[in-house]
Design an enzyme around this catalytic site. Structure first.
Site, PDB file in Angstrom:
ATOM      1  N   ASP A   1     -79.398 -28.782 114.538  1.00 23.33           N
ATOM      2  CA  ASP A   1     -79.094 -29.867 113.625  1.00 23.33           C
ATOM      3  C   ASP A   1     -77.570 -30.015 113.596  1.00 23.33           C
ATOM      4  OD1 ASP A   1     -79.555 -31.755 111.451  1.00 23.33           O
ATOM      5  OD2 ASP A   1     -78.844 -30.183 110.109  1.00 23.33           O
TER       6      ASP A   1
ATOM      7  N   LYS B   1     -82.023 -41.471 107.298  1.00 18.44           N
ATOM      8  CA  LYS B   1     -81.401 -42.001 106.087  1.00 18.44           C
ATOM      9  C   LYS B   1     -82.183 -43.164 105.477  1.00 18.44           C
ATOM     10  CE  LYS B   1     -78.437 -38.946 105.654  1.00 18.44           C
ATOM     11  NZ  LYS B   1     -79.446 -37.991 106.127  1.00 18.44           N
TER      12      LYS B   1
ATOM     13  N   ALA C   1     -75.102 -31.685 110.441  1.00 23.82           N
ATOM     14  CA  ALA C   1     -74.478 -31.382 109.141  1.00 23.82           C
ATOM     15  C   ALA C   1     -75.151 -30.201 108.462  1.00 23.82           C
ATOM     16  CB  ALA C   1     -74.540 -32.607 108.232  1.00 23.82           C
TER      17      ALA C   1
ATOM     18  N   ASP D   1     -80.611 -26.211 108.712  1.00 25.57           N
ATOM     19  CA  ASP D   1     -80.357 -25.719 107.363  1.00 25.57           C
ATOM     20  C   ASP D   1     -81.325 -26.290 106.341  1.00 25.57           C
ATOM     21  OD1 ASP D   1     -78.692 -28.124 105.718  1.00 25.57           O
ATOM     22  OD2 ASP D   1     -78.673 -28.245 107.901  1.00 25.57           O
TER      23      ASP D   1
END
Length: 281
Positions: free
Chosen positions: A11, A52, A13, A185
Site C-alpha cells: 500500500d 475515495k 499512505a 496498514d
C-alpha cells in the site's frame, strides 16, 4: 533471483509514505469544511483504504454526517453529492499527498533489499491516478520506485475485493499468489490480500490504526504508545494478517522466516504472528 518470494505488493499512505496516513484525513476534512460541515478525524478514518469515491459515499451514508448533511442542505445525501465532493477532493488530496510524501523510516532500505534479492515490487492505493501525480516522483527522489502502481478506478471494484492485488500480480507477471506478500496498514487491505491468496503483513503503528504523525507518535508515553499500537495490531490480526508489525522497518527481521515458509510451499492464512517493538520507531 535469490528468494522464493515472487513479489511484495505495498500500500502507499501509512505503509511506505505518510506516517500516520494523514493526507487523506486532511483532504477530506477540507472538502467537508467547504460545505460548512466538520468531519472528525475518527469519522474520516473509518473507511480508510477504500477508493475515495466509496470513502466519501460511506461518510455521507453514516451518522452523524448523514443527518448533518440533511439538515444543512435540506435533503438526504445522494450520488450527485458524492460525485461533487469526490471531484472537489481530488486536487486537495493531490496537494495533501504531496505535502505528506516523506518515506516511512525503513521503507527505502526494505525496497532496496528486495530488489537486490530479485523480488518484484508492486503497489496498490485507494488514491486515483490524479492523486498520485505528485507523490510518485517524490517517492522516486527518495529511492522508492515500485514497478507497478494500481490506483483506485483501474479495476471494476476496489478493496476489500482482491482485484487490485490481482492486477498488480498480472502486471508484474508473478504467480502463484502464495509466493507473494501484501503489506498494508488498513484492515481492508489485509482482507484484500487474504481474498487474493497472498501472505499478508499488517502495520500497526505507522498507519491508520494509530493515526498519528511520526512526531506525534514519538511524543507518546510508553504506556500510551503500547495501548494504541496493541489496539491497532489486534484489529489487523482479526482481519486475518499472517504477520503484524509496527512498520515496514520490522519486516527484514522475519524475511528469512517468510522465505523458508514459502519455499516449503506453506500456505498463508493458517495463523498470525505478532512482532511488535513499541520503541523501535
Amino acid at each position: 533471483m535469490t528468494s522464493p518470494i515472487q513479489a511484495f505488493i505495498f500500500d502507499w499512505a501509512g505503509t511506505m509514505v505518510d506516517f500516520g496516513c494523514c493526507a487523506p484525513v486532511v483532504a477530506l476534512q477540507k472538502v467537508f469544511a467547504a460545505e460548512g460541515l466538520a468531519l472528525t478525524d475518527a469519522d474520516a478514518r473509518v473507511d480508510m483504504g477504500v477508493a475515495k469515491m466509496d470513502h466519501i459515499r460511506n461518510i455521507l451514508g453514516r451518522e452523524p454526517m448523514k443527518s448533518l448533511w440533511t439538515e444543512k442542505s435540506g435533503q438526504a445525501p445522494n450520488e450527485a453529492d458524492v460525485q461533487r465532493l469526490h471531484d472537489a477532493v481530488i486536487p486537495m488530496m493531490r496537494d495533501a499527498a504531496a505535502e505528506c510524501a516523506e518515506m516511512i523510516p525503513g521503507a527505502v532500505a526494505l525496497y532496496q533489499q528486495l530488489i537486490e534479492k530479485g523480488v518484484k515490487v508492486g503497489s496498490g492505493t485507494g488514491y486515483t491516478p490524479d492523486m498520485m501525480t505528485a507523490i510518485r516522483p517524490k517517492a522516486a527522489e527518495q529511492g522508492y520506485d515500485p514497478a507497478v502502481v494500481v490506483c483506485a478506478g483501474e479495476t471494476a471494484f476496489g478493496r476489500p475485493t482482491p482485484l487490485m492485488t490481482w492486477k498488480a500480480m498480472v502486471d508484474l507477471g508473478v504467480w502463484p499468489a502464495r509466493a507473494c506478500i501484501k503489506v498494508d496498514d488498513a484492515t481492508v487491505g489485509i482482507i484484500e490480500g487474504r481474498e487474493a491468496g497472498t501472505w499478508t503483513i499488517g502495520l500497526a503503528a505507522s498507519g491508520n490504526g494509530v493515526g498519528l504523525s511520526l512526531e506525534q507518535y514519538r511524543a507518546l508515553s510508553p504506556a500510551e504508545r503500547a495501548e494504541k499500537v496493541i489496539a491497532s495490531a489486534q484489529a489487523l490480526a482479526a482481519a486475518g494478517a499472517d504477520y503484524v508489525v509496527a512498520s515496514v522497518a520490522d519486516i527484514p527481521r522475519f524475511l528469512a522466516e517468510l522465505e523458508t515458509r514459502i519455499a516449503a510451499d506453506e500456505r498463508p492464512g493458517l495463523g498470525g504472528r505478532i512482532y511488535i517493538d513499541f520503541n523501535a520507531l
